[in-house]
Design a protein around this motif. Structure first.
Motif, PDB file in Angstrom:
ATOM      1  N   VAL A  49     -10.276   2.042   2.495  1.00  0.00           N
ATOM      2  CA  VAL A  49     -11.010   3.201   2.001  1.00  0.00           C
ATOM      3  C   VAL A  49     -10.911   3.201   0.484  1.00  0.00           C
ATOM      4  N   LYS A  50     -12.046   3.170  -0.169  1.00  0.00           N
ATOM      5  CA  LYS A  50     -12.072   3.132  -1.629  1.00  0.00           C
ATOM      6  C   LYS A  50     -12.516   4.486  -2.174  1.00  0.00           C
ATOM      7  N   GLN A  51     -11.720   4.991  -3.097  1.00  0.00           N
ATOM      8  CA  GLN A  51     -12.072   6.227  -3.795  1.00  0.00           C
ATOM      9  C   GLN A  51     -12.236   5.884  -5.269  1.00  0.00           C
ATOM     10  N   TRP A  52     -13.439   6.051  -5.771  1.00  0.00           N
ATOM     11  CA  TRP A  52     -13.717   5.680  -7.156  1.00  0.00           C
ATOM     12  C   TRP A  52     -13.182   6.742  -8.096  1.00  0.00           C
ATOM     13  N   ILE A  53     -12.648   6.295  -9.197  1.00  0.00           N
ATOM     14  CA  ILE A  53     -12.035   7.190 -10.177  1.00  0.00           C
ATOM     15  C   ILE A  53     -13.098   7.688 -11.142  1.00  0.00           C
ATOM     16  N   ASP A  54     -13.163   8.999 -11.302  1.00  0.00           N
ATOM     17  CA  ASP A  54     -14.080   9.625 -12.254  1.00  0.00           C
ATOM     18  C   ASP A  54     -13.423   9.557 -13.629  1.00  0.00           C
ATOM     19  N   SER A  55     -13.917   8.661 -14.469  1.00  0.00           N
ATOM     20  CA  SER A  55     -13.284   8.450 -15.773  1.00  0.00           C
ATOM     21  C   SER A  55     -13.358   9.699 -16.648  1.00  0.00           C
ATOM     22  N   ASP A  56     -14.450  10.459 -16.556  1.00  0.00           N
ATOM     23  CA  ASP A  56     -14.575  11.680 -17.356  1.00  0.00           C
ATOM     24  C   ASP A  56     -13.525  12.700 -16.934  1.00  0.00           C
ATOM     25  N   ALA A  57     -13.385  12.882 -15.595  1.00  0.00           N
ATOM     26  CA  ALA A  57     -12.397  13.843 -15.112  1.00  0.00           C
ATOM     27  C   ALA A  57     -10.992  13.392 -15.468  1.00  0.00           C
ATOM     28  N   ALA A  58     -10.767  12.074 -15.370  1.00  0.00           N
ATOM     29  CA  ALA A  58      -9.449  11.557 -15.707  1.00  0.00           C
ATOM     30  C   ALA A  58      -9.140  11.778 -17.187  1.00  0.00           C
TER      31      ALA A  58
ATOM     32  N   ILE B  24      -1.388   1.461  -0.584  1.00  0.00           N
ATOM     33  CA  ILE B  24      -2.180   2.079  -1.654  1.00  0.00           C
ATOM     34  C   ILE B  24      -2.223   1.117  -2.828  1.00  0.00           C
ATOM     35  N   SER B  25      -3.429   0.800  -3.269  1.00  0.00           N
ATOM     36  CA  SER B  25      -3.611  -0.103  -4.406  1.00  0.00           C
ATOM     37  C   SER B  25      -4.433   0.621  -5.468  1.00  0.00           C
ATOM     38  N   THR B  26      -3.814   0.851  -6.624  1.00  0.00           N
ATOM     39  CA  THR B  26      -4.485   1.573  -7.716  1.00  0.00           C
ATOM     40  C   THR B  26      -5.000   0.584  -8.754  1.00  0.00           C
ATOM     41  N   GLN B  27      -6.277   0.693  -9.046  1.00  0.00           N
ATOM     42  CA  GLN B  27      -6.912  -0.150 -10.056  1.00  0.00           C
ATOM     43  C   GLN B  27      -7.574   0.738 -11.105  1.00  0.00           C
ATOM     44  N   THR B  28      -8.189   0.094 -12.086  1.00  0.00           N
ATOM     45  CA  THR B  28      -8.777   0.851 -13.181  1.00  0.00           C
ATOM     46  C   THR B  28      -9.912   1.743 -12.710  1.00  0.00           C
ATOM     47  N   THR B  29     -10.733   1.223 -11.789  1.00  0.00           N
ATOM     48  CA  THR B  29     -11.942   1.947 -11.391  1.00  0.00           C
ATOM     49  C   THR B  29     -11.825   2.646 -10.047  1.00  0.00           C
ATOM     50  N   ASN B  30     -10.846   2.269  -9.229  1.00  0.00           N
ATOM     51  CA  ASN B  30     -10.766   2.875  -7.905  1.00  0.00           C
ATOM     52  C   ASN B  30      -9.350   2.813  -7.353  1.00  0.00           C
ATOM     53  N   ILE B  31      -9.121   3.612  -6.336  1.00  0.00           N
ATOM     54  CA  ILE B  31      -7.882   3.564  -5.559  1.00  0.00           C
ATOM     55  C   ILE B  31      -8.254   3.131  -4.147  1.00  0.00           C
ATOM     56  N   THR B  32      -7.604   2.084  -3.652  1.00  0.00           N
ATOM     57  CA  THR B  32      -7.898   1.564  -2.318  1.00  0.00           C
ATOM     58  C   THR B  32      -6.752   1.904  -1.382  1.00  0.00           C
ATOM     59  N   TYR B  33      -7.086   2.589  -0.297  1.00  0.00           N
ATOM     60  CA  TYR B  33      -6.117   2.940   0.736  1.00  0.00           C
ATOM     61  C   TYR B  33      -6.410   2.106   1.974  1.00  0.00           C
ATOM     62  N   LYS B  34      -5.385   1.552   2.577  1.00  0.00           N
ATOM     63  CA  LYS B  34      -5.554   0.890   3.871  1.00  0.00           C
ATOM     64  C   LYS B  34      -5.058   1.850   4.944  1.00  0.00           C
ATOM     65  N   LEU B  35      -5.974   2.263   5.837  1.00  0.00           N
ATOM     66  CA  LEU B  35      -5.661   3.251   6.863  1.00  0.00           C
ATOM     67  C   LEU B  35      -5.637   2.617   8.248  1.00  0.00           C
ATOM     68  N   ASP B  36      -4.744   3.115   9.080  1.00  0.00           N
ATOM     69  CA  ASP B  36      -4.563   2.619  10.444  1.00  0.00           C
ATOM     70  C   ASP B  36      -4.453   3.826  11.368  1.00  0.00           C
ATOM     71  N   ASP B  37      -5.323   3.895  12.389  1.00  0.00           N
ATOM     72  CA  ASP B  37      -5.263   5.022  13.331  1.00  0.00           C
ATOM     73  C   ASP B  37      -4.821   4.601  14.725  1.00  0.00           C
ATOM     74  N   GLY B  38      -4.342   3.364  14.861  1.00  0.00           N
ATOM     75  CA  GLY B  38      -3.932   2.857  16.163  1.00  0.00           C
ATOM     76  C   GLY B  38      -5.010   2.070  16.871  1.00  0.00           C
ATOM     77  N   THR B  39      -6.270   2.219  16.428  1.00  0.00           N
ATOM     78  CA  THR B  39      -7.360   1.427  17.004  1.00  0.00           C
ATOM     79  C   THR B  39      -7.801   0.305  16.081  1.00  0.00           C
ATOM     80  N   GLY B  40      -7.378   0.335  14.841  1.00  0.00           N
ATOM     81  CA  GLY B  40      -7.749  -0.684  13.869  1.00  0.00           C
ATOM     82  C   GLY B  40      -7.372  -0.241  12.466  1.00  0.00           C
ATOM     83  N   THR B  41      -7.609  -1.105  11.504  1.00  0.00           N
ATOM     84  CA  THR B  41      -7.336  -0.787  10.097  1.00  0.00           C
ATOM     85  C   THR B  41      -8.590  -1.007   9.270  1.00  0.00           C
ATOM     86  N   VAL B  42      -8.753  -0.196   8.240  1.00  0.00           N
ATOM     87  CA  VAL B  42      -9.908  -0.320   7.374  1.00  0.00           C
ATOM     88  C   VAL B  42      -9.507   0.108   5.966  1.00  0.00           C
TER      89      VAL B  42
END
Length: 288
Positions: free
Chosen positions: A102-111, A82-100
């Motif tokens: 996943v970026k979730q953008w942070i809603d600055s207003d909600a924050a 898990i990598s947290t940055q100012t604008t997004n949180i990046t998760y590296k996911l692995d399901d046994g078939t590969g890794t990718v």
């Protein structure tokens, strides 16, 4: 199954979205669906390997999985980083078939609202901290989002990402993704007889009355040529020792030219249905 976040399903094929496996209700009839008519916005369950192998004809085109355009997709994976940055949180996911990633953008207003609520000792404590609760490394998560590419690197832009609280959901999802993959690559399953749109080709695959294409219930015969099926049946039914049968014996039994037997054998070897024993021209069935 209730996925949370407004996504739910009751059974395969009953709806679009997750439970319908990315195809519209009623599309499991007796004929192959017209892929061009399937809505690109239906939710497609997939594995991470399918995400990584998705094709894109040109940079502005939609991605395709199994030659079907997809925009919305869902998958599960174990969080490796898990990598947290100012604008997004990046998760590296692995399901046994590969890794990718996943970026979730942070809603600055909600924050900002959340920070004010916490600073005031109560009030609107929604925001990202509540939605991300339980998303920790080495735990499993489910993602809904869109596949994107930037600088030749693929990632998934998450609309929703939440922890998996019931581990059976992992098994359910993998079965769902497998079912949908077979639907688009082999045709729909006919409930009356187990035969799909491709007729006999489906018999062994789905456990119907496939005759010579059925491998005794071990697994389904892939889409191989007629000569390959004849050679396989000969190997299966002819008396033999542990060394199997030589191509000369097979050619004589089937009254088939030796060159055709060799071609059929190569096809079966490629599909891992037979293997060589004492030499390259003596074969036996690969049992499971």
């Amino acid at each position: 199954m209730d996925y949370g976040g407004g996504y739910s399903t009751t059974s395969y094929g009953a709806q679009g979205g997750a439970g319908g496996g990315g195809f519209m209700a009623g599309s499991q009839g007796g004929s192959q669906p017209n892929k061009g008519t399937i809505s690109r916005d239906t939710l497609r369950p997939c594995t991470i390997k399918q995400v990584l192998d998705a094709t894109q004809p040109h940079p502005d085109a939609d991605f395709k999985i199994d030659d079907v355009e997809v925009q919305q997709l869902t998958f599960v994976g174990q969080i490796r980083n898990i990598s947290t940055q100012t604008t997004n949180i990046t998760y590296k996911l692995d399901d046994g078939t590969g890794t990718v990633e996943v970026k979730q953008w942070i809603d600055s207003d909600a924050a900002g609202v959340m920070d004010m609520g916490e600073g005031g000792g109560g009030g609107g404590g929604g925001g990202s901290s509540k939605s991300n609760a339980g998303l920790v490394e080495n735990e499993w998560a489910r993602v809904w989002g869109r596949l994107k590419a930037f600088n030749n690197r693929r990632h998934v832009g998450a609309h929703v990402i939440r922890p998996v609280t019931d581990k059976m959901e992992i098994t359910y999802h993998l079965l769902d993704a497998t079912y949908v993959h077979l639907f688009f690559t082999r045709g729909p399953l006919d409930p009356s007889g187990g035969k799909g749109a491709n007729g006999g080709q489906m018999d062994g695959q789905y456990g119907g009355d496939g005759g010579e294409m059925n491998m005794g219930g071990a697994r389904g015969m892939p889409n191989v040529g007629q000569n390959a099926r004849r050679v396989y049946q000969c190997l299966k039914e002819s008396p033999q020792n542990n060394e199997g049968l030589n191509v000369q014996h097979i050619a004589a039994s089937l009254r088939m030219p030796l060159t055709e037997v060799m071609k059929a054998g190569d096809e079966l070897l490629t599909q891992s249905l037979i293997f060589t024993t004492v030499d390259d021209t003596t074969w036996a069935i690969l049992e499971f």
